[in-house]
Design a protein around this motif. Structure first.
Motif, PDB file in Angstrom:
ATOM      1  N   HIS A 150       0.845  -1.200   0.000  1.00 41.29           N
ATOM      2  CA  HIS A 150       0.000   0.000   0.000  1.00 41.29           C
ATOM      3  C   HIS A 150       0.883   1.254   0.000  1.00 41.29           C
ATOM      4  N   THR A 174      -0.417  -0.266  -4.504  1.00 40.45           N
ATOM      5  CA  THR A 174      -1.663   0.498  -4.589  1.00 40.45           C
ATOM      6  C   THR A 174      -1.332   1.985  -4.526  1.00 40.45           C
ATOM      7  N   ILE A 193      -2.547  -1.043  -8.551  1.00 41.78           N
ATOM      8  CA  ILE A 193      -3.996  -0.971  -8.379  1.00 41.78           C
ATOM      9  C   ILE A 193      -4.356   0.434  -7.906  1.00 41.78           C
ATOM     10  N   TYR A 195      -6.695   2.365  -5.994  1.00 44.46           N
ATOM     11  CA  TYR A 195      -7.746   2.018  -5.025  1.00 44.46           C
ATOM     12  C   TYR A 195      -8.911   3.004  -5.036  1.00 44.46           C
ATOM     13  N   VAL A 200      -9.354  -3.590  -4.342  1.00 46.90           N
ATOM     14  CA  VAL A 200      -7.982  -4.072  -4.178  1.00 46.90           C
ATOM     15  C   VAL A 200      -7.923  -5.590  -4.066  1.00 46.90           C
ATOM     16  N   THR A 224      -7.961   0.061   4.951  1.00 49.47           N
ATOM     17  CA  THR A 224      -7.461  -1.027   4.106  1.00 49.47           C
ATOM     18  C   THR A 224      -7.316  -2.355   4.839  1.00 49.47           C
ATOM     19  N   SER A 231      -6.490 -10.112   0.752  1.00 50.49           N
ATOM     20  CA  SER A 231      -5.511 -10.228  -0.334  1.00 50.49           C
ATOM     21  C   SER A 231      -4.451 -11.285  -0.051  1.00 50.49           C
TER      22      SER A 231
END
Length: 328
Positions: A150, A174, A193, A195, A200, A224, A231
């Motif tokens: 992230h 992300t 990605i 977000y 995600v 998150t 994930s």
């Protein structure tokens, strides 16, 4: 006694609590040095001190990372001498870095190699040592492993991405915008990605053919947390390294069993550099990568110390990429 400039605050709160003031700096006592700063690091952790997430006595100084030149040494100091270029990061023992000059305990200091400037050091000591322990101590990575990162365009994110590629890892990052996604890709992210308009966890499953990732590095926190868990592959590890969106809500540990016997850790840099030998080893590995160009440090924002309020506003509004420093 000399007069220096410093940023201090008298109560926890918003960036407007920060005050740019004159402070007196005396002679170093036993085990201390007087350090003239050349550059000071701006880190998201600074906002946690300022807003009260990390409670500290009031009034107090701001910042835990800087680089500069040793001006005087106190009794018993043997690690450094006058004229040495040094950097430091820490926690309570280094609070007060937002200053032009200060006293600091000598055992917090790390000597800089000639190839690394004070500006680069201020931009990377906390972020770089954090990246070092994340890459070298948290998990036994093997080539081919996959991570979810992230805030991939942030200061730690850019270093972790580059380090991960040196280890042969696949990096899924992300970001909140296409501009930041381009920055993340340029520093090693294999997949990015956004977000702001993509799910995600769903995208991670698509990228990994339904398996999930070995490790998630999550500096965002509340917003998150669940997608990070979703994930992970079975028996994967969630590393909570920050709470930019707020603290993670309380949860029943049985949730970890239900989602695949997952692991969660909340590490702190201080516990990975408390042992002087380990701090030296991590710093040397970091310095070697940077000195030889394998990891590049991006200083994308420079501020005057008097503009600390604006710097904190920019940081919390996610207007920054890479590292930010104050130039003295």
């Amino acid at each position: 006694m000399t007069i220096a400039k410093a940023v201090r605050f008298y109560a926890p709160g918003t960036p407007e609590q920060l005050r740019y003031e004159d402070v007196e700096v005396g002679e170093p006592g036993p085990g201390e040095v007087r350090l003239r700063h050349v550059a000071v690091g701006l880190n998201y952790a600074d906002t946690y001190f300022r807003n009260g997430t990390y409670p500290i006595p009031m009034p107090n100084g701001m910042g835990v990372e800087a680089a500069g030149v040793v001006e005087a040494v106190g009794e018993g100091v043997t690690q450094v001498v006058v004229g040495d270029r040094v950097t430091y990061t820490g926690f309570l023992n280094t609070l007060g870095a937002y200053s032009t000059e200060r006293l600091i305990v000598a055992n917090a200091l790390i000597k800089l190699p000639d190839a690394i400037s004070c500006e680069t050091a201020a931009a990377m000591t906390m972020r770089g040592l954090t990246s070092a322990y994340l890459m070298r101590r948290i998990y036994d990575f093997k080539a081919g492993d996959t991570i979810l990162l992230h805030a991939a365009a942030g200061g730690v994110g850019l270093i972790v991405s580059q380090w991960a590629k040196l280890l042969g890892l696949t990096v899924i990052g992300t970001t909140s915008s296409e501009a930041k996604a381009a920055v993340a890709r340029a520093h090693g992210c294999d997949h990015v990605i956004n977000y702001s308009h993509e799910n995600v966890a769903e995208r991670v499953r698509e990228i990994t053919q339904g398996v999930g990732v070995n490790v998630v590095f999550d500096s965002v926190g509340k917003d998150t947390f669940m997608s990070s868990l979703d994930s992970l592959k079975r028996r994967g590890l969630l590393v909570c390294v920050g709470t930019a969106s707020g603290p993670i809500p309380a949860f029943d540990p049985v949730l970890l069993a239900m989602k695949g016997s997952l692991f969660v850790t909340r590490p702190a840099l201080a516990d990975y550099i408390a042992d002087p030998a380990e701090k030296t080893a991590l710093a040397n590995e970091l310095f070697d990568h940077v000195s030889n160009g394998r990891i590049k440090i991006e200083i994308n924002q420079r501020y005057d110390l008097k503009d600390a309020v604006q710097a904190h506003q920019d940081l919390e509004a996610r207007r920054t990429t890479g590292s930010s420093i104050f130039v003295i």
